[in-house]
Write an enzyme that holds these catalytic residues in place. Structure first.
Site, PDB file in Angstrom:
ATOM      1  CB  SER A 119      -0.792  -0.158   1.151  1.00 12.90           C
ATOM      2  OG  SER A 119      -1.880   1.511   0.975  1.00 12.90           O
ATOM      3  CG  HIS A 143      -5.353  -2.432   0.748  1.00  9.83           C
ATOM      4  ND1 HIS A 143      -4.698  -2.124  -0.720  1.00  9.83           N
ATOM      5  CD2 HIS A 143      -5.023  -1.694   1.010  1.00  9.83           C
ATOM      6  CE1 HIS A 143      -4.176  -0.726  -0.794  1.00  9.83           C
ATOM      7  NE2 HIS A 143      -3.912  -0.875   0.871  1.00  9.83           N
ATOM      8  CG  ASP A 176      -6.738  -2.884  -3.854  1.00 14.15           C
ATOM      9  OD1 ASP A 176      -6.631  -2.433  -3.337  1.00 14.15           O
ATOM     10  OD2 ASP A 176      -4.830  -3.364  -3.731  1.00 14.15           O
TER      11      ASP A 176
END
Length: 274
Positions: free
Chosen positions: A98, A256, A228
């Protein structure tokens, strides 16, 4: 302007220091605990010296007053390299997830001699026009907006919101383990002394020159969930296409997150990438 004192960045290692090193960089608001200990140990069992650390404003690392972070994104890039220095490591396979994936890309571009390989999980490419790619899903945007109403000094509100956030980011293929997730978030909250300072990550400015992933010299591996909600799979695809020879591992139904059921695939991909 007076320079800030060097922050204390707390790290933890797994495995044999003589093995090839892997540096794990987690994303926004996330301490090292979001790289689960069992995940790190399984990676170390593959013959790797694994390092996880608390980003500044998380965990046991230095924290700053919420709302006005006196540092830039570039400083978090330098933090990662200082962790390598602290462990006497000249180079490492850098793995970022991320926002940590953004940091990892910048580490590899700013300090190319320190990065033997790069793995980016659930992130988006640097220096690539992503305006034509799908953005964060409407459902997640609606959920995320509720964060503005959270009193980040209120333990119950924070825990409830963070569990909902984890659920909103979760795999569409595997079951969501609410109890395990809440227990981890509670541990993170108490270990960190609250999560208010961690929200500074959303206020950061770049602070450095623009970098482009196409200039990467280290081997690149991209790992990305097909479901995601923050960075849809097209972001992972664009990242892998931007670097000749890059690999792309699709996590079917992956959100995610690092879902426990997906660890075998993720760990195998990381351990064999070099």
């Amino acid at each position: 302007m007076t320079a800030l004192p060097r922050p204390e960045i707390v790290s933890e290692t797994f495995g044999d220091p003589s093995d090839p090193a892997i540096l794990l960089i987690m994303g926004a608001m996330a301490s090292m605990l979001w790289w689960p200990e069992a995940f790190c140990r399984q990676l170390a069992e593959r013959g790797r010296f694994v390092i996880r650390y608390d980003n500044r404003d998380t965990g046991l690392s230095t924290k700053y007053k919420p709302g006005k972070p006196p540092y830039a994104f570039e400083d978090m890039v330098d933090d990662a390299v200082r962790v390598l220095d602290d462990h006497g490591l000249a180079r490492a396979h850098v793995v970022g997830m991320s926002m940590g994936g953004m940091i990892a890309q910048m580490v590899a571009l700013k300090y190319p001699t320190r990065v033997s390989a790069l793995t980016v999980i659930s992130s988006s490419p640097l220096g690539v026009d992503t305006s034509g790619l799908p953005g964060t899903t409407k459902a997640y945007k609606e959920h995320s907006a509720q964060g503005a109403d959270v009193d980040w000094s209120n333990r119950r509100q924070v825990l409830d919101f963070m569990v909902k956030d984890a659920r909103a980011l979760a795999s569409t293929l595997h079951p969501f383990d609410s109890e395990r997730t809440r227990a981890m978030i509670e541990e993170d909250y108490h270990r960190s002394g609250g999560l208010a300072s961690a929200s500074n990550h959303f206020l950061l400015k770049g602070g450095g020159p623009e970098r482009r992933i196409k200039d990467l010299t280290a081997p690149l591996l991209v790992i990305h969930g097909t479901a995601d909600p923050i960075f849809p799979i097209e972001h992972g695809e664009a990242l892998s296409k931007a670097v000749p020879g890059a690999g792309l591992v699709r996590i079917e139904g992956g959100g995610h997150e690092l879902h426990r059921n997906d660890w075998p695939q993720i760990i195998e991909a990381i351990a064999t990438h070099r």
